[in-house]
Design a protein around this motif. Structure first.
Motif, short mmCIF file in Angstrom:
data_model
loop_
_atom_site.label_atom_id
_atom_site.label_comp_id
_atom_site.label_asym_id
_atom_site.label_seq_id
_atom_site.Cartn_x
_atom_site.Cartn_y
_atom_site.Cartn_z
N ALA A 377 36.03 33.82 41.25
CA ALA A 377 36.49 35.20 41.49
C ALA A 377 37.99 35.60 41.45
O ALA A 377 38.48 36.46 40.80
N VAL A 378 38.68 34.61 41.88
CA VAL A 378 40.36 34.77 42.19
C VAL A 378 40.55 34.52 40.67
O VAL A 378 41.58 35.25 40.31
N ILE A 379 40.10 33.59 39.89
CA ILE A 379 40.63 33.10 38.51
C ILE A 379 40.23 34.51 37.73
O ILE A 379 40.97 35.02 36.91
N SER A 380 39.10 35.28 37.84
CA SER A 380 38.91 36.50 37.19
C SER A 380 39.79 37.46 37.40
O SER A 380 40.40 38.25 36.85
N LEU A 381 40.18 37.65 38.84
CA LEU A 381 41.20 38.55 39.07
C LEU A 381 42.64 38.47 38.44
O LEU A 381 43.23 39.46 38.41
N MET A 382 42.97 37.15 38.35
CA MET A 382 44.10 36.80 37.63
C MET A 382 44.16 37.23 36.27
O MET A 382 45.24 37.49 35.75
N GLY A 383 42.88 37.26 35.76
CA GLY A 383 42.88 37.57 34.42
C GLY A 383 42.97 36.38 33.26
O GLY A 383 43.79 36.40 32.44
N ILE A 384 42.45 35.43 33.79
CA ILE A 384 42.58 34.06 33.15
C ILE A 384 41.27 33.73 32.33
O ILE A 384 40.13 33.88 33.09
N PRO A 385 41.00 33.41 31.16
CA PRO A 385 39.83 33.05 30.40
C PRO A 385 39.17 31.69 31.35
O PRO A 385 40.03 31.04 31.75
N MET A 387 36.97 33.89 32.42
CA MET A 387 36.38 34.60 33.48
C MET A 387 36.52 36.32 33.01
O MET A 387 37.23 36.68 32.01
N GLY A 388 35.30 37.24 33.23
CA GLY A 388 35.30 38.43 32.84
C GLY A 388 36.58 39.34 32.91
O GLY A 388 37.06 40.20 32.23
N GLY A 389 37.49 38.97 34.05
CA GLY A 389 38.54 39.73 34.38
C GLY A 389 39.60 39.57 33.00
O GLY A 389 40.24 40.63 32.78
N PHE A 390 39.42 38.57 32.41
CA PHE A 390 40.59 38.31 31.27
C PHE A 390 39.97 39.14 30.27
O PHE A 390 40.95 39.90 29.52
N VAL A 391 38.65 39.45 29.95
CA VAL A 391 38.01 40.26 28.75
C VAL A 391 38.45 41.62 29.14
O VAL A 391 39.02 42.55 28.17
N SER A 416 51.05 40.54 35.63
CA SER A 416 49.75 39.66 35.76
C SER A 416 50.06 38.53 36.13
O SER A 416 49.74 37.59 36.88
N MET A 417 51.47 38.03 35.28
CA MET A 417 51.85 36.70 35.61
C MET A 417 52.39 36.73 36.92
O MET A 417 52.34 35.69 37.78
N VAL A 418 53.06 37.46 37.59
CA VAL A 418 53.48 37.61 38.96
C VAL A 418 52.31 37.48 40.01
O VAL A 418 52.33 36.52 41.07
N SER A 419 50.99 37.90 39.34
CA SER A 419 50.14 38.00 40.38
C SER A 419 49.30 36.63 40.77
O SER A 419 48.80 36.23 41.54
N VAL A 420 49.63 35.93 39.57
CA VAL A 420 49.34 34.47 39.51
C VAL A 420 49.80 33.82 41.06
O VAL A 420 49.24 33.00 41.61
N GLY A 421 51.14 34.08 41.12
CA GLY A 421 51.86 33.67 42.31
C GLY A 421 50.96 33.65 43.65
O GLY A 421 50.58 32.97 44.22
N TYR A 422 50.12 35.00 43.87
CA TYR A 422 49.61 34.92 44.98
C TYR A 422 48.08 34.69 45.16
O TYR A 422 47.49 33.88 45.92
N TYR A 423 47.53 34.80 43.85
CA TYR A 423 46.07 34.54 44.02
C TYR A 423 46.09 33.04 43.85
O TYR A 423 45.05 32.44 44.24
N LEU A 424 46.92 32.15 43.39
CA LEU A 424 47.09 30.96 43.08
C LEU A 424 47.15 30.23 44.63
O LEU A 424 46.39 28.99 44.82
N ARG A 425 47.75 30.81 45.70
CA ARG A 425 47.89 30.47 46.79
C ARG A 425 46.69 30.31 47.38
O ARG A 425 46.43 29.57 48.31
N ILE A 426 45.75 31.24 47.03
CA ILE A 426 44.40 31.42 47.62
C ILE A 426 43.52 30.14 47.32
O ILE A 426 43.19 29.42 48.30
N ILE A 427 43.75 29.83 46.07
CA ILE A 427 42.84 28.43 45.62
C ILE A 427 43.55 27.21 46.12
O ILE A 427 42.83 26.33 46.59
N LEU A 428 44.96 27.07 46.22
CA LEU A 428 45.52 26.15 46.71
C LEU A 428 44.89 25.81 48.20
O LEU A 428 44.76 24.68 48.68
N SER A 429 45.28 26.69 48.92
CA SER A 429 44.81 26.77 50.44
C SER A 429 43.46 26.29 50.36
O SER A 429 43.08 25.35 51.30
N LEU A 430 42.55 26.69 49.58
CA LEU A 430 41.11 26.17 49.63
C LEU A 430 40.89 24.61 49.23
O LEU A 430 39.99 24.30 50.26
#
Lengths: 477, 101
Positions: A377-385, A387-391, A416-430
């Protein structure tokens, strides 16, 4: 004038999907009041949504409009209705489990949700500003109650009160806008307003009305500068409610905004685009930058919803069919993605303590399935292929670029690139090893897990093979 | 009647602005809520005036719906204020500030 029974029957049949959900809402309300087996409630709710979905998909409506032009059936109403009902069905699969985990034993939740969905289905099938207003309020009033579902919890109380006061305030603006548009044009019917615009040049009155109506809509979709309530509400509300407020509300309101824009301005209006462009730019910047400073995961998702409101508004700039279809695709994928993210956060909560980036640590190892779904879900929110968020982002940016808004597209890509900053922190924490290895009790039940996996499948399929969904939207349009 | 439409619409605009100001400046949740009601009722006034101007019933129909929706909002809104008052012994929105930043 005698009542034409055939016409009444035909009109009633064409809004059958809405009526089915309304009926299930009433049944759910009766059931929760009479203390019958509360385990049955999610099944009744889910089957109500399923029947409504089937009615929407397979029953061909006899005419394109009903109730003397108040309601539109077919095409747009079907696209909007299906995405709302898919979300509602997935939500009914997880809600029982999450409510129990949160210690909320209130059957009213399902009735409130079903009433809110009735309002949403009314909104997307509206052809009149009166219908738009009533639909939005029918959706919002149950939402206020859903935000305050934990009556003993001060955060839930506060979230409900903020949502309620801001929502009612926004409704005032929306309504004053509708009144001024009615004053300027003499009608509230969207088609007839468009006819009026085609034959005469509207005065200042009309544009003030449009401005006030847009203000109301911007409040409801949490676009900057009317966004301040969203993170508070999504953080304070019980997670099971947030998972629906933040997704269903956004889907329905954005589809309605697209509907109003599509009906009112068949010829693109530069004034409308100028306002939307400014708000979109502000939402993308402020939403993403403020999210960087957050540690509470629900609050991060709240600011991410502000930022995504900005991306979604980009799709309204061109005022072409392509733009509206891109918006439909994006808002569908965004809704399912955010739903999955909130639901997983709900499962990772422990004893009602908020999920922060710290408390997430290591949960990707102890809760493998949930961790993978949150990651998707978080990768899709970042907009990275893939995932659907990218399309979705690609379609929206492409459309904005084609209509000559290159500057905003660049801003969108940068934010979108800025957003990777906080989305990635969720995955890193996990996936960081924690200091203490505490395993949370109550992992998701099998049924709820199926719902989450279905959501993840939708996100993946919409990213890997988008024609499944783009083809579905264009074929129904 | 029709020559007074301007005056009535101006009055409704003034009432609406008073409502907006009330929402933005008041601190008690109930007073804020009353200001919202003032906004909605100023809209009703404008709608009735426009309905008369256009000699069209739609505006008055919308007024009925607005009243019904405002009543539903009162029911939910007061319930929320009561539940917050039970837990915090206050309805002052500046003191209800757990959720920030």
């Amino acid at each position: 004038m005698p009542i034409d029974l055939n016409l009444l029957l035909r009109d009633t049949l064409s809004v059958a999907p809405v009526l089915i959900v309304l009926l299930s809402a009433i049944v759910l309300m009766m059931m929760s009041a009479s203390k019958v087996q509360s385990k049955m409630l999610p099944w009744v709710a889910g089957s109500g949504y399923l029947i409504s979905f089937l009615a929407l998909t397979f029953v061909t409506v006899p005419s394109a409009s009903a109730f003397s032009g108040m309601v539109n059936t077919g095409s747009f109403a079907v696209v909007g209705g299906i995405m709302i009902l898919v979300l509602a069905f997935l939500h009914s699969m997880i809600s029982a489990n999450l409510l129990q985990k949160d210690g909320i034993y209130l059957g009213e939740f399902y009735a409130l949700q079903a009433f809110a969905i009735t309002g949403m289905l009314m909104m997307v099938s509206a052809n009149d500003l009166i219908m738009v207003f009533i639909g939005i309020e029918t959706m919002s009033i149950p939402f206020y109650a859903m935000a305050g579902l934990k009556r003993k919890d001060v955060r839930s109380n506060e979230s409900a009160m903020k949502y309620f006061l801001i929502g009612a305030f926004a409704a005032g603006f929306l309504l004053y806008g509708i009144a001024l548009i009615y004053g300027a044009t003499g009608t509230t019917n969207l088609t007839r307003i468009a006819d009026y615009l085609a034959s005469q040049t509207p005065g200042a009155f009309f544009w003030v009305g449009i401005g006030l109506m847009l203000t109301g809509f911007f409040f409801k979709v949490s676009a900057v500068p009317f966004h301040f309530w969203a993170p508070d509400v999504y953080q304070g509300a019980p997670t099971v409610s947030s998972a629906f407020l933040a997704t269903g509300g956004k889907m329905a309101t954005f589809m309605t905004l697209a509907l109003v824009s599509m009906k009112l301005f068949p010829v693109p209006s530069a004034k409308w685009a100028a306002v939307v462009a400014v708000v979109a730019a502000l939402s993308m910047i402020i939403g993403n930058v403020t999210a960087l400073a957050q540690t509470n995961v629900k609050r991060i998702l709240g600011y991410s919803s502000v930022a995504h409101a900005g991306y979604l508004l980009l799709a309204l700039l061109s005022q072409t069919t392509d733009g509206y279809q891109a918006l439909a695709y994006y808002v569908f994928v965004y809704g399912i993605t955010t739903f999955a993210a909130f639901a997983v956060v709900g499962y990772l909560e422990k004893d009602g303590n908020p999920v922060t980036l710290d408390s997430l640590k290591g949960l990707g190892f102890s809760h493998r399935t949930e961790g993978v779904i949150l990651t998707i879900a978080v990768i899709s929110l970042m907009g990275i292929p893939p995932m659907g968020g990218f399309v979705g982002k690609y379609l929206v940016f492409l459309n904005a670029y084609e209509s000559g808004h290159l500057g905003l597209v660049i801003l969108g890509v940068v934010t979108s690139m800025v957003s990777v900053g906080y989305y990635l922190r969720i995955i890193l924490s996990l996936y960081t090893r924690p200091e203490s290895t505490e395993v949370i009790a109550n992992p998701a039940g099998a049924f709820a897990l199926t719902g989450l996996i279905l959501a993840a499948v939708i996100i993946l399929v919409s990213g890997i093979y988008p024609p499944v969904f783009t083809g579905w939207i264009t074929s129904l349009w | 009647m029709n020559q007074h439409i301007d005056a009535i619409v101006a009055l409704s605009a003034i009432l609406f602005s008073m409502g907006v100001l009330g929402v933005l400046t008041r601190k008690n949740a109930i007073t804020i809520f009353m200001s919202v009601e003032l906004m909605l009722n100023s809209v009703n006034l404008a709608l009735v005036a426009f309905s008369r101007l256009h000699n069209d019933i739609t505006g008055q129909m919308l007024v009925i719906f607005v009243m019904a929706i405002a009543a539903a909002e009162v029911a939910v809104g007061l319930a929320i204020v009561i539940s917050i008052f039970r837990n915090r012994q206050t309805a002052d929105v500046t003191e209800i500030n757990l959720l920030r930043w």
